[in-house]
Design an enzyme around this catalytic site. Structure first.
Site, PDB file in Angstrom:
ATOM      1  N   ASN A  52       0.712  -1.557  -0.018  1.00  0.00           N
ATOM      2  CA  ASN A  52      -0.083  -0.335   0.856  1.00  0.00           C
ATOM      3  C   ASN A  52       0.602   1.338  -0.044  1.00  0.00           C
ATOM      4  O   ASN A  52       2.472   1.169   0.969  1.00  0.00           O
ATOM      5  CB  ASN A  52      -1.282  -0.270   1.343  1.00  0.00           C
ATOM      6  CG  ASN A  52      -2.024   0.819   1.303  1.00  0.00           C
ATOM      7  OD1 ASN A  52      -2.175   1.642  -0.022  1.00  0.00           O
ATOM      8  ND2 ASN A  52      -3.282   0.951   1.782  1.00  0.00           N
ATOM      9  N   HIS A 137     -15.194  -4.477  10.186  1.00  0.00           N
ATOM     10  CA  HIS A 137     -14.630  -3.023  11.300  1.00  0.00           C
ATOM     11  C   HIS A 137     -15.872  -2.243  11.460  1.00  0.00           C
ATOM     12  O   HIS A 137     -17.071  -1.915  10.158  1.00  0.00           O
ATOM     13  CB  HIS A 137     -14.006  -2.221  10.228  1.00  0.00           C
ATOM     14  CG  HIS A 137     -12.520  -3.207   9.859  1.00  0.00           C
ATOM     15  ND1 HIS A 137     -11.376  -2.151   9.397  1.00  0.00           N
ATOM     16  CD2 HIS A 137     -12.241  -4.063   9.837  1.00  0.00           C
ATOM     17  CE1 HIS A 137      -9.954  -2.761   9.571  1.00  0.00           C
ATOM     18  NE2 HIS A 137     -10.988  -4.294   9.850  1.00  0.00           N
ATOM     19  N   ARG A 162     -14.129  -5.415  15.292  1.00  0.00           N
ATOM     20  CA  ARG A 162     -13.818  -4.098  15.315  1.00  0.00           C
ATOM     21  C   ARG A 162     -14.895  -2.574  15.669  1.00  0.00           C
ATOM     22  O   ARG A 162     -14.805  -2.350  14.583  1.00  0.00           O
ATOM     23  CB  ARG A 162     -12.530  -3.674  14.957  1.00  0.00           C
ATOM     24  CG  ARG A 162     -10.969  -3.033  14.922  1.00  0.00           C
ATOM     25  CD  ARG A 162     -10.081  -2.897  14.095  1.00  0.00           C
ATOM     26  NE  ARG A 162     -10.508  -2.207  12.912  1.00  0.00           N
ATOM     27  CZ  ARG A 162     -10.001  -1.253  11.744  1.00  0.00           C
ATOM     28  NH1 ARG A 162      -8.446  -2.092  12.432  1.00  0.00           N
ATOM     29  NH2 ARG A 162     -10.034   0.008  11.872  1.00  0.00           N
ATOM     30  N   TYR A 174      -7.553   8.238  11.808  1.00  0.00           N
ATOM     31  CA  TYR A 174      -7.732   7.260  10.963  1.00  0.00           C
ATOM     32  C   TYR A 174      -8.519   6.819  10.977  1.00  0.00           C
ATOM     33  O   TYR A 174      -8.796   6.331  12.887  1.00  0.00           O
ATOM     34  CB  TYR A 174      -6.444   7.425  11.100  1.00  0.00           C
ATOM     35  CG  TYR A 174      -6.241   6.185   9.989  1.00  0.00           C
ATOM     36  CD1 TYR A 174      -5.936   6.548   8.587  1.00  0.00           C
ATOM     37  CD2 TYR A 174      -5.758   5.219  11.060  1.00  0.00           C
ATOM     38  CE1 TYR A 174      -4.598   5.305   8.278  1.00  0.00           C
ATOM     39  CE2 TYR A 174      -5.055   4.046   9.907  1.00  0.00           C
ATOM     40  CZ  TYR A 174      -4.765   3.793   8.740  1.00  0.00           C
ATOM     41  OH  TYR A 174      -4.625   3.092   7.783  1.00  0.00           O
ATOM     42  N   ASP A 225      -7.913  -1.255  17.756  1.00  0.00           N
ATOM     43  CA  ASP A 225      -6.983  -0.785  16.929  1.00  0.00           C
ATOM     44  C   ASP A 225      -6.331   0.495  16.942  1.00  0.00           C
ATOM     45  O   ASP A 225      -7.123   1.609  16.953  1.00  0.00           O
ATOM     46  CB  ASP A 225      -6.845  -1.411  15.124  1.00  0.00           C
ATOM     47  CG  ASP A 225      -5.629  -0.594  14.646  1.00  0.00           C
ATOM     48  OD1 ASP A 225      -4.413  -0.245  15.636  1.00  0.00           O
ATOM     49  OD2 ASP A 225      -5.719  -0.817  13.329  1.00  0.00           O
ATOM     50  N   HIS A 227      -3.348   1.613  16.410  1.00  0.00           N
ATOM     51  CA  HIS A 227      -2.593   2.469  15.002  1.00  0.00           C
ATOM     52  C   HIS A 227      -1.493   2.928  15.175  1.00  0.00           C
ATOM     53  O   HIS A 227      -1.469   3.913  15.204  1.00  0.00           O
ATOM     54  CB  HIS A 227      -3.799   3.895  14.599  1.00  0.00           C
ATOM     55  CG  HIS A 227      -4.689   2.816  13.536  1.00  0.00           C
ATOM     56  ND1 HIS A 227      -6.139   2.917  14.322  1.00  0.00           N
ATOM     57  CD2 HIS A 227      -4.593   1.693  12.331  1.00  0.00           C
ATOM     58  CE1 HIS A 227      -6.905   2.449  13.323  1.00  0.00           C
ATOM     59  NE2 HIS A 227      -5.834   1.590  12.306  1.00  0.00           N
ATOM     60  N   GLU A 251      -4.787  -3.890  19.224  1.00  0.00           N
ATOM     61  CA  GLU A 251      -4.222  -3.914  18.932  1.00  0.00           C
ATOM     62  C   GLU A 251      -3.275  -3.239  18.627  1.00  0.00           C
ATOM     63  O   GLU A 251      -3.556  -1.829  18.330  1.00  0.00           O
ATOM     64  CB  GLU A 251      -5.081  -4.135  17.088  1.00  0.00           C
ATOM     65  CG  GLU A 251      -4.180  -4.354  16.006  1.00  0.00           C
ATOM     66  CD  GLU A 251      -4.896  -4.620  14.010  1.00  0.00           C
ATOM     67  OE1 GLU A 251      -4.329  -4.075  13.127  1.00  0.00           O
ATOM     68  OE2 GLU A 251      -5.872  -4.702  14.621  1.00  0.00           O
ATOM     69  N   GLU A 277       1.161  -6.476  11.649  1.00  0.00           N
ATOM     70  CA  GLU A 277       0.795  -6.162  10.113  1.00  0.00           C
ATOM     71  C   GLU A 277       1.661  -5.917   9.209  1.00  0.00           C
ATOM     72  O   GLU A 277       1.807  -5.838   8.378  1.00  0.00           O
ATOM     73  CB  GLU A 277      -0.534  -5.301  10.310  1.00  0.00           C
ATOM     74  CG  GLU A 277      -0.387  -3.945  10.099  1.00  0.00           C
ATOM     75  CD  GLU A 277      -2.162  -3.274  10.431  1.00  0.00           C
ATOM     76  OE1 GLU A 277      -1.949  -2.512   9.573  1.00  0.00           O
ATOM     77  OE2 GLU A 277      -3.275  -3.832  11.139  1.00  0.00           O
ATOM     78  N   ARG A 298       0.022 -10.468  13.306  1.00  0.00           N
ATOM     79  CA  ARG A 298      -0.909 -10.108  12.189  1.00  0.00           C
ATOM     80  C   ARG A 298      -0.011 -10.514  11.248  1.00  0.00           C
ATOM     81  O   ARG A 298      -0.549  -9.723  10.334  1.00  0.00           O
ATOM     82  CB  ARG A 298      -1.345  -9.062  12.627  1.00  0.00           C
ATOM     83  CG  ARG A 298      -2.947  -9.370  13.785  1.00  0.00           C
ATOM     84  CD  ARG A 298      -3.491  -7.928  14.590  1.00  0.00           C
ATOM     85  NE  ARG A 298      -3.525  -7.609  12.935  1.00  0.00           N
ATOM     86  CZ  ARG A 298      -4.144  -7.129  12.063  1.00  0.00           C
ATOM     87  NH1 ARG A 298      -4.807  -8.074  11.675  1.00  0.00           N
ATOM     88  NH2 ARG A 298      -4.211  -5.849  11.398  1.00  0.00           N
ATOM     89  N   HIS A 327      -3.795 -10.029   8.999  1.00  0.00           N
ATOM     90  CA  HIS A 327      -4.232  -8.549   8.413  1.00  0.00           C
ATOM     91  C   HIS A 327      -4.938  -8.999   7.388  1.00  0.00           C
ATOM     92  O   HIS A 327      -5.126 -10.234   6.562  1.00  0.00           O
ATOM     93  CB  HIS A 327      -2.936  -7.691   8.032  1.00  0.00           C
ATOM     94  CG  HIS A 327      -3.216  -6.614   7.481  1.00  0.00           C
ATOM     95  ND1 HIS A 327      -3.557  -5.700   8.168  1.00  0.00           N
ATOM     96  CD2 HIS A 327      -2.537  -5.955   6.453  1.00  0.00           C
ATOM     97  CE1 HIS A 327      -3.799  -4.639   7.204  1.00  0.00           C
ATOM     98  NE2 HIS A 327      -3.341  -5.043   6.536  1.00  0.00           N
ATOM     99  N   ASP A 331      -6.410  -3.345   1.381  1.00  0.00           N
ATOM    100  CA  ASP A 331      -5.306  -3.246   1.020  1.00  0.00           C
ATOM    101  C   ASP A 331      -4.201  -4.156   0.295  1.00  0.00           C
ATOM    102  O   ASP A 331      -3.578  -4.435  -0.100  1.00  0.00           O
ATOM    103  CB  ASP A 331      -4.145  -2.075   1.044  1.00  0.00           C
ATOM    104  CG  ASP A 331      -3.718  -2.972   2.770  1.00  0.00           C
ATOM    105  OD1 ASP A 331      -4.367  -3.417   3.531  1.00  0.00           O
ATOM    106  OD2 ASP A 331      -2.087  -2.465   3.151  1.00  0.00           O
ATOM    107  N   GLU A 354      -8.969 -11.246   9.670  1.00  0.00           N
ATOM    108  CA  GLU A 354      -9.713  -9.912   8.988  1.00  0.00           C
ATOM    109  C   GLU A 354     -10.243  -9.908   8.277  1.00  0.00           C
ATOM    110  O   GLU A 354      -9.633 -10.726   7.429  1.00  0.00           O
ATOM    111  CB  GLU A 354      -8.583  -8.692   9.677  1.00  0.00           C
ATOM    112  CG  GLU A 354      -9.090  -7.088   9.346  1.00  0.00           C
ATOM    113  CD  GLU A 354      -7.922  -6.303   8.793  1.00  0.00           C
ATOM    114  OE1 GLU A 354      -8.353  -4.958   9.015  1.00  0.00           O
ATOM    115  OE2 GLU A 354      -6.585  -6.439   8.990  1.00  0.00           O
ATOM    116  N   TRP A 417       5.445   8.462  17.290  1.00  0.00           N
ATOM    117  CA  TRP A 417       5.763   7.654  18.110  1.00  0.00           C
ATOM    118  C   TRP A 417       5.245   6.157  16.986  1.00  0.00           C
ATOM    119  O   TRP A 417       4.784   6.272  15.984  1.00  0.00           O
ATOM    120  CB  TRP A 417       4.956   7.199  19.352  1.00  0.00           C
ATOM    121  CG  TRP A 417       5.078   8.235  20.073  1.00  0.00           C
ATOM    122  CD1 TRP A 417       4.405   9.555  20.315  1.00  0.00           C
ATOM    123  CD2 TRP A 417       5.910   8.275  20.960  1.00  0.00           C
ATOM    124  NE1 TRP A 417       4.906   9.864  21.370  1.00  0.00           N
ATOM    125  CE2 TRP A 417       5.757   9.143  22.230  1.00  0.00           C
ATOM    126  CE3 TRP A 417       6.948   7.071  21.073  1.00  0.00           C
ATOM    127  CZ2 TRP A 417       6.984  10.013  23.060  1.00  0.00           C
ATOM    128  CZ3 TRP A 417       7.905   7.823  21.832  1.00  0.00           C
ATOM    129  CH2 TRP A 417       7.711   8.819  22.857  1.00  0.00           C
TER     130      TRP A 417
END
Length: 417
Positions: A52, A137, A162, A174, A225, A227, A251, A277, A298, A327, A331, A354, A417
């Protein structure tokens, strides 16, 4: 190309000499990179090479560096070809190289299954389960909208969901999309810059899950998640705040480059942790697994070197009581999903898969045999991976550059981070 066995069972296996390999780039709503390998016996296999936001880097790696090394080789020698491509490059590993190797590996397993007249999972030891539990999701601009979406997923039969909701006070978040079934985070031809507030996020997530457990009940698995947005101690605090709501997993709580980050989280919360992932090899997760700092790995078939390497990660995880949770976002093409499902049904330590639904256009470009029913994905007995690519239709959807968003703090600092 024929999918019938090239030789009858009981005969001495004859080589499947690779005579052609080509890369197909298509964008039926989002970009996909597919490798198609053809043998002199008229058998072809397909593999996913989608990375991706960096798709064309893998295209070049395949066309310029990998395909010339494949022509003339026996497609049956999957492990040998994997080792040759991995160890034959002095600059080994990384997401570009491993995605290219994964595409070759998937295509070779696809060919072997077609020659044998068996689905790939049968070549890996057969079924360990009848179906593959998946999660969907549910997301929204508010807690109410997220829970409404979650109830729609529950009505569709999902056993695991999720939950992500917009962070109050931020213009965008996001993981929150306009189209709830076909979420695509790569949204622009240059990266969108989102604002981020850890403080606001940490306030809204516990409220989301308190409401979710009360309204959805105890029988649905709930996932979330982060992220990679938190520091280890922030993630530890969030884990403690969410323990009462019995999440299936938390996650990507922190970035995973420093695997010791997870030790600090583990010291403060019993919430199950999932990550991986973006991992491209077993070395990315070795310490996390052997020190039992995570509960779910994942890593995915396309970014972690294909079925050959992913099976080794799963076997290593199995002896350390870590389960898989591959994952499966949009994508990854249906080629990867088909490969993942053959993998999922054949390993003993499967946890969950997922499943982000593809658009009708994507499903048309990649006709496949797997199906969703009552919260599970099912493979059937189609020889090989059970998926293909319609090259003519794929040609109607040209490549369009697209990137994932990036994050800045409210003061303009690039979030690191």
């Amino acid at each position: 190309m024929s999918t019938k066995p090239a030789v009858s069972r009981g005969d001495v296996a004859i080589p499947q000499k690779i005579v052609d390999a080509r890369v197909i780039v298509t964008c039926p709503g989002r970009n996909f990179v597919t490798l198609k390998i053809v043998t002199d016996q008229g058998v072809h296999g397909v593999g996913d090479a989608t990375l991706n936001g960096r798709e064309l880097a893998v295209v070049s790696y395949l066309r310029d560096h990998v395909i010339p090394c494949l022509i003339g080789r026996d497609a049956h020698r999957i492990e040998d070809i994997w080792q040759y491509l991995y160890r034959g490059a002095y600059w080994r590993g990384g997401p570009v190289g491993m995605s290219a190797i994964a595409a070759v590996d998937m295509a070779l397993w696809d060919i072997k299954g077609k020659v044998a007249g068996l689905p790939v999972y049968q070549l890996m030891g057969g079924r360990c389960r009848d179906g593959v539990m998946v999660y969907g999701h549910a997301n929204g601009e508010s807690i109410d909208a997220t829970l409404a979406a979650a109830k729609e997923y529950a009505a569709l039969g999902y056993k695991a969901i999720r939950l992500q909701c917009a962070v109050p006070g931020l213009p965008s978040t996001y993981g929150v999309s306009k189209d709830k079934l076909f979420y695509e985070p790569a949204d622009a031809d240059l990266p969108t810059e989102n604002l981020w507030s850890t403080e606001a996020y940490m306030r809204v997530v516990p409220e989301l899950f308190a409401r979710a457990r009360a309204e959805l009940g105890d029988d649905v698995h709930l996932l979330h998640d982060v992220h990679h947005r938190l520091t280890p101690i922030e993630a530890a605090r969030l884990g403690k705040d969410l323990e009462a709501y019995r999440l299936f997993w938390l996650e990507d709580a922190v970035v995973a480059e420093n695997q010791e980050n997870f030790r600090l989280i583990r010291q403060h919360t019993t919430i199950p942790l999932a990550v991986g992932e973006i991992f491209s090899s077993i070395w990315d997760c070795k310490d996390l697994i052997q020190n039992q700092l995570i509960d779910y790995i994942r890593a995915t078939v396309v970014h972690a070197g294909g079925l050959t390497h992913l099976r080794k990660i799963a076997a290593f995880a199995d002896i350390h009581n870590v389960r898989t949770g591959c994952h499966g976002a949009t994508d990854l093409s249906p080629v990867s999903m088909a490969a993942a499902l053959n993998f999922d049904v054949s390993i003993p330590n499967f946890g969950i898969q997922e499943y982000m639904r593809h658009t009708d256009a994507t499903d048309a470009v990649f006709p496949h045999a797997y199906r969703f029913e009552d919260g599970y994905l099912h493979v059937n007995e189609t020889p090989g991976l059970g998926v293909d690519i319609d090259e003519d239709l794929a040609g109607e959807f040209p490549y369009r550059r697209a990137y994932l968003p990036v994050n800045r703090l409210r003061d303009g600092t690039m979030y690191h981070w």
